[in-house]
Design a protein around this motif. Structure first.
Motif, short mmCIF file in Angstrom:
data_model
loop_
_atom_site.label_atom_id
_atom_site.label_comp_id
_atom_site.label_asym_id
_atom_site.label_seq_id
_atom_site.Cartn_x
_atom_site.Cartn_y
_atom_site.Cartn_z
N ALA A 1 -68.09 -22.66 19.27
CA ALA A 1 -66.86 -22.90 18.52
C ALA A 1 -65.71 -22.08 19.10
CB ALA A 1 -67.08 -22.55 17.05
N SER A 2 -64.50 -22.55 18.88
CA SER A 2 -63.31 -21.86 19.38
C SER A 2 -62.90 -20.74 18.43
CB SER A 2 -62.16 -22.84 19.57
OG SER A 2 -61.77 -23.39 18.32
N LEU A 3 -62.01 -19.87 18.92
CA LEU A 3 -61.55 -18.74 18.12
C LEU A 3 -60.07 -18.52 18.43
CD1 LEU A 3 -62.95 -16.60 16.22
CD2 LEU A 3 -62.91 -15.06 18.18
N THR A 4 -59.27 -18.29 17.40
CA THR A 4 -57.83 -18.04 17.56
C THR A 4 -57.50 -16.62 17.15
OG1 THR A 4 -57.28 -20.36 17.15
CG2 THR A 4 -55.51 -18.76 16.89
N LEU A 5 -56.82 -15.90 18.03
CA LEU A 5 -56.42 -14.52 17.75
C LEU A 5 -54.97 -14.44 17.30
CD1 LEU A 5 -58.02 -12.67 20.83
CD2 LEU A 5 -59.08 -13.33 18.66
N THR A 6 -54.61 -13.33 16.69
CA THR A 6 -53.22 -13.10 16.28
C THR A 6 -52.37 -12.63 17.47
OG1 THR A 6 -53.72 -10.81 15.68
CG2 THR A 6 -53.94 -12.48 13.95
N ILE A 7 -53.01 -12.38 18.59
CA ILE A 7 -52.32 -11.89 19.79
C ILE A 7 -51.26 -12.89 20.26
CG2 ILE A 7 -52.64 -11.36 22.25
CD1 ILE A 7 -53.64 -9.14 20.50
N ASP A 8 -50.11 -12.38 20.65
CA ASP A 8 -49.09 -13.17 21.35
C ASP A 8 -49.26 -12.85 22.84
OD1 ASP A 8 -46.72 -13.97 22.67
OD2 ASP A 8 -45.56 -13.83 20.84
N SER A 9 -49.70 -13.82 23.61
CA SER A 9 -50.04 -13.55 25.00
C SER A 9 -48.87 -13.01 25.81
CB SER A 9 -50.59 -14.82 25.67
OG SER A 9 -49.68 -15.89 25.54
N SER A 10 -47.67 -13.42 25.48
CA SER A 10 -46.51 -12.93 26.23
C SER A 10 -46.20 -11.47 25.88
CB SER A 10 -45.29 -13.81 25.95
OG SER A 10 -45.49 -15.10 26.45
N ILE B 1 -51.94 -8.15 14.52
CA ILE B 1 -51.87 -7.43 15.80
C ILE B 1 -51.32 -8.40 16.84
CG2 ILE B 1 -53.20 -6.27 17.58
CD1 ILE B 1 -55.16 -5.40 15.41
N LEU B 2 -50.13 -8.13 17.33
CA LEU B 2 -49.48 -9.02 18.29
C LEU B 2 -49.83 -8.66 19.73
CD1 LEU B 2 -45.95 -9.16 16.61
CD2 LEU B 2 -47.89 -10.70 16.28
N ALA B 3 -50.15 -7.40 19.96
CA ALA B 3 -50.55 -6.97 21.31
C ALA B 3 -51.34 -5.68 21.18
CB ALA B 3 -49.33 -6.76 22.20
N MET B 4 -52.36 -5.54 22.02
CA MET B 4 -53.18 -4.33 22.04
C MET B 4 -53.71 -4.17 23.46
SD MET B 4 -56.34 -3.20 19.52
CE MET B 4 -57.11 -4.81 19.54
N ALA B 5 -53.37 -3.07 24.10
CA ALA B 5 -53.69 -2.95 25.53
C ALA B 5 -53.95 -1.51 25.91
CB ALA B 5 -52.56 -3.54 26.37
N GLN B 6 -54.48 -1.35 27.11
CA GLN B 6 -54.71 -0.04 27.69
C GLN B 6 -54.52 -0.12 29.19
OE1 GLN B 6 -58.79 -0.01 26.20
NE2 GLN B 6 -59.56 0.17 28.30
N ALA B 7 -54.28 1.04 29.78
CA ALA B 7 -54.13 1.11 31.23
C ALA B 7 -54.89 2.34 31.73
CB ALA B 7 -52.65 1.20 31.60
N PRO B 8 -55.60 2.22 32.86
CA PRO B 8 -55.73 0.99 33.66
C PRO B 8 -56.62 -0.03 32.96
CG PRO B 8 -57.15 2.73 34.52
CD PRO B 8 -56.34 3.36 33.44
N ALA B 9 -56.44 -1.29 33.33
CA ALA B 9 -57.22 -2.39 32.75
C ALA B 9 -57.98 -3.09 33.86
CB ALA B 9 -56.30 -3.38 32.03
N GLY C 1 -51.72 1.33 23.79
CA GLY C 1 -50.67 0.97 22.85
C GLY C 1 -51.04 -0.25 22.05
N VAL C 2 -50.32 -0.44 20.95
CA VAL C 2 -50.52 -1.60 20.09
C VAL C 2 -49.19 -1.97 19.46
CG1 VAL C 2 -51.14 -0.17 18.10
CG2 VAL C 2 -51.87 -2.53 18.17
N VAL C 3 -48.96 -3.27 19.27
CA VAL C 3 -47.77 -3.79 18.60
C VAL C 3 -48.23 -4.58 17.39
CG1 VAL C 3 -45.71 -5.22 18.81
CG2 VAL C 3 -46.50 -3.90 20.78
N GLN D 1 -48.41 -9.44 24.84
CA GLN D 1 -49.56 -8.74 25.41
C GLN D 1 -49.31 -8.42 26.88
OE1 GLN D 1 -52.42 -7.82 23.75
NE2 GLN D 1 -53.23 -6.86 25.59
N ALA D 2 -48.74 -9.37 27.60
CA ALA D 2 -48.45 -9.15 29.02
C ALA D 2 -47.40 -8.05 29.19
CB ALA D 2 -47.96 -10.45 29.65
N ILE D 3 -46.39 -8.07 28.33
CA ILE D 3 -45.35 -7.04 28.40
C ILE D 3 -45.94 -5.66 28.15
CG2 ILE D 3 -43.29 -6.15 27.23
CD1 ILE D 3 -42.48 -9.08 26.75
#
Length: 604
Positions: free
Chosen positions: A233-242, A275-283, A265-267, A244-246
């Motif tokens: 089955a498919s899954l939809t996240l609250t993430i905004d991919s754009s 949660i619109l974006a959640m990321a770490q560096a390095p990735a 960081g997280v937005v 997230q890229a920023i």
């Protein structure tokens, strides 16, 4: 003279008694043999009837189980989408090359051909061919075009099967959130692991032929037409991919600039907790990079705990104001930068004498916050921190999620009232800190954070009054706009920005005390984009882990990253809220692992 008389000969008749007995025995043996032969023939006939007529299906199934086996291959997992339907993860058909060593006629030719076609070391292929097993994988889940090249070589004993491989269109962007899938189709981290049962298709096996000893000697054909794997089955996240890229791009830039070990960081949408974006560096880009340790699979935003330092001060100030114990204009004596508290001495980086509570937050006075903590007292401070969500998990169901560290007030030492008030002695995750700041940004409600779209967002709990939230919000705006504020580098022209800087020394691992020279520099804040036509109130936290660029302060290292993330995000949301998913050709990289995976058919 002697006279000889002729001898007399006696001849016995044939039908004597002894012969009669011998004859009877022979006849009995003959009849016994005939009876046994009859029963034997009857048993054989019954057995043949059972095998070939009455129990044919049963024995056929038994024979097939002995001679026809199965090889497990990865099924097609359901796709993962962002909030706008852009694809973040998808299963694509891939080829898995195998060999049957006993069937190989020219070993040297096979090694050379596979090495050139699959870009593999010859030694590795030779080791696989030397395996005592009659069926050996050479390379799994490679681009199908490469597998077809192998099949076109017509090498005896070499073939391939079709199975599904996970592909991430945005490469390393959101990799720590989405996670990774193993070679057999199991989720190993992130959303892929947390929702593995939902995303996985039913277990899928391909038929193979076994020899008398049960060893695999032949597999099914790897034709393209055979690719008909079960689908999850498919899954939809609250993430905004754009967004997230920023966030991903700016975190990496900030990490490199700070010469830091990591950045995270997280937005959030402050109003509904999405949660619109959640990321770490390095990735890591799981399309190409092989995982070398469990650490490669960690999501720092949900797993990392650190002492927040001064970014906790607005929360404690809000608690004191909401309980009616203090007001923003109340004057506090900051003791000229040094204050004796029991056996401990509390210090400020910059010495102050008299400051209002608002100025204590703006100028980040530890001594001022110590006196706020004393006014609250142990029990009320503890209950207030719990009300803001500290000490409890955010319940995203992601692997490794931690609740931070907030000890029960019964176990506090006297100095903990002071240290907790300015963000030491308590440990938080970036998600917890962002959610607590959302309370101040949205009018006093603690939102339920959401990563997966499952119905409507849950209603938030009012934990402080809207009036209190407005007063503390003004303090955080002054942190960015005031001449004495520590967060001036987060200011965005024409946009209301509020926040708080923080610099916290890291604790030693496994023992008490602080690690010399190791810090976490943070900035947490909010922006109001209504003037630009952006309806959301955005909250974000940026944390730089172990910087080594000559400065350790959140206002210097993290605040500029916050500014760039929010500036770009507001521009994007006000001009193009629904970006397109990049095609494979736009984001693919060189290398045999990338070549040949065609994404456009799945996009269609």
């Amino acid at each position: 003279m002697l006279t000889l008389e002729p001898s007399t000969c006696i001849v016995r008749p044939l039908g004597s008694r002894a012969d009669a007995v011998l004859g009877r025995r022979r006849r009995m043996r003959l009849w016994l043999l005939l009876v046994l032969s009859f029963f034997w023939a009857t048993a054989v006939g019954a057995r043949l009837y059972s095998l070939q007529i009455s129990d044919y299906s049963l024995w056929q199934d038994w024979a097939l189980k002995q001679h026809i086996g199965k090889v497990s291959v990865a099924s097609e997992r359901g796709p993962i989408f962002d909030r706008y339907g852009q694809m973040l993860a998808v299963s694509v058909p891939a080829g898995s090359v195998y060999v049957r060593p006993p069937k190989i006629k020219d070993r040297n030719a096979v090694v050379l051909a596979l090495s050139e076609t699959l870009s593999m070391p010859k030694g590795e292929i030779e080791r696989k061919l030397n395996s005592p097993q009659p069926f050996v994988w050479i390379k799994r889940q490679i681009p199908r075009v490469n597998a077809e090249k192998v099949a076109n070589l017509n090498l005896s004993g070499v073939d391939y099967l079709i199975e599904a491989r996970r592909y991430y269109p945005y490469n390393e962007i959101a990799s720590s959130v989405i996670g990774k899938v193993g070679i057999d189709g199991n989720g190993l981290s992130g959303v892929e692991m947390a929702f593995d049962r939902h995303l996985r298709g039913p277990d899928f096996n391909r038929r193979v032929t076994r020899d008398a000893l049960g060893n695999i000697i032949q597999g099914a054909s790897g034709n393209v037409e055979d690719f008909d794997l079960p689908k999850g089955a498919s899954l939809t996240l609250t993430i905004d991919s754009s967004l997230q890229a920023i966030l991903s791009e700016e975190l990496e830039a900030g990490r490199k600039s700070a010469i830091a070990k990591a950045a995270m960081g997280v937005v959030l949408d402050a109003d509904n907790g999405d949660i619109l974006a959640m990321a770490q560096a390095p990735a890591l880009n799981f399309n190409f990079v092989k995982v070398s340790s469990k650490a490669d699979l960690h999501n720092l935003v949900v797993e990392t705990v650190f002492e927040p330092g001064s970014i906790m001060k607005p929360v404690v100030a809000a608690a004191a104001i909401d309980l009616g114990l203090m007001s923003p204009g109340e004057v506090i004596n900051c003791e000229g930068g040094r204050y004796r508290f029991g056996r401990h001495t509390i210090k400020d980086v910059h010495p102050y004498n008299l400051l209002t509570l608002s100025d204590v937050v703006v100028r980040s006075s530890n001594i001022g916050m110590t006196k706020v903590g004393m006014r609250l007292g142990r029990e009320r401070l503890y209950r207030s921190l719990k009300a803001f969500g500290f000490g409890d998990g955010v319940r995203l169901r992601l692997p490794g999620e931690t609740s931070g560290i907030l000890r029960n007030s019964k176990n506090w030492a006297a100095v903990d009232v002071a240290t907790h008030a300015f963000g030491q002695g308590v440990a938080v995750t970036p998600l917890q800190m962002a959610r607590a700041t959302a309370v101040i940004a949205n009018g006093g409600k603690l939102p339920e954070l959401r990563l997966v779209v499952e119905g409507a967002p849950k209603s938030a709990q009012q934990i402080i009054s809207p009036a209190t939230a407005a007063k503390v919000k003004e303090m955080m705006v002054r942190v960015v706009e005031d001449v004495h504020g520590t967060g001036k580098r987060a200011a965005i022209e024409g946009v209301l920005v509020g926040g708080k800087t923080g610099t916290a020394q890291k604790t030693k691992e496994g023992v008490k005390g602080y690690a010399g020279g190791l810090y976490v520099a943070s900035f947490v804040g909010f922006v109001e984009g209504q003037s630009l036509g952006v309806p959301q109130n955005l909250v974000a936290i940026i944390s730089i882990d172990e910087p080594h660029s000559g400065t350790i302060y959140g206002g210097t290292l993290a605040a500029p990253v916050f500014k760039r993330v929010m500036q770009r995000s507001l521009h994007l949301l006000s001009t193009s809220p629904k970006p397109k998913t990049p095609s494979f050709a736009d984001r693919s990289r060189k290398g045999d692992e990338a070549e040949g995976f065609v994404f456009t058919s799945y996009q269609e």
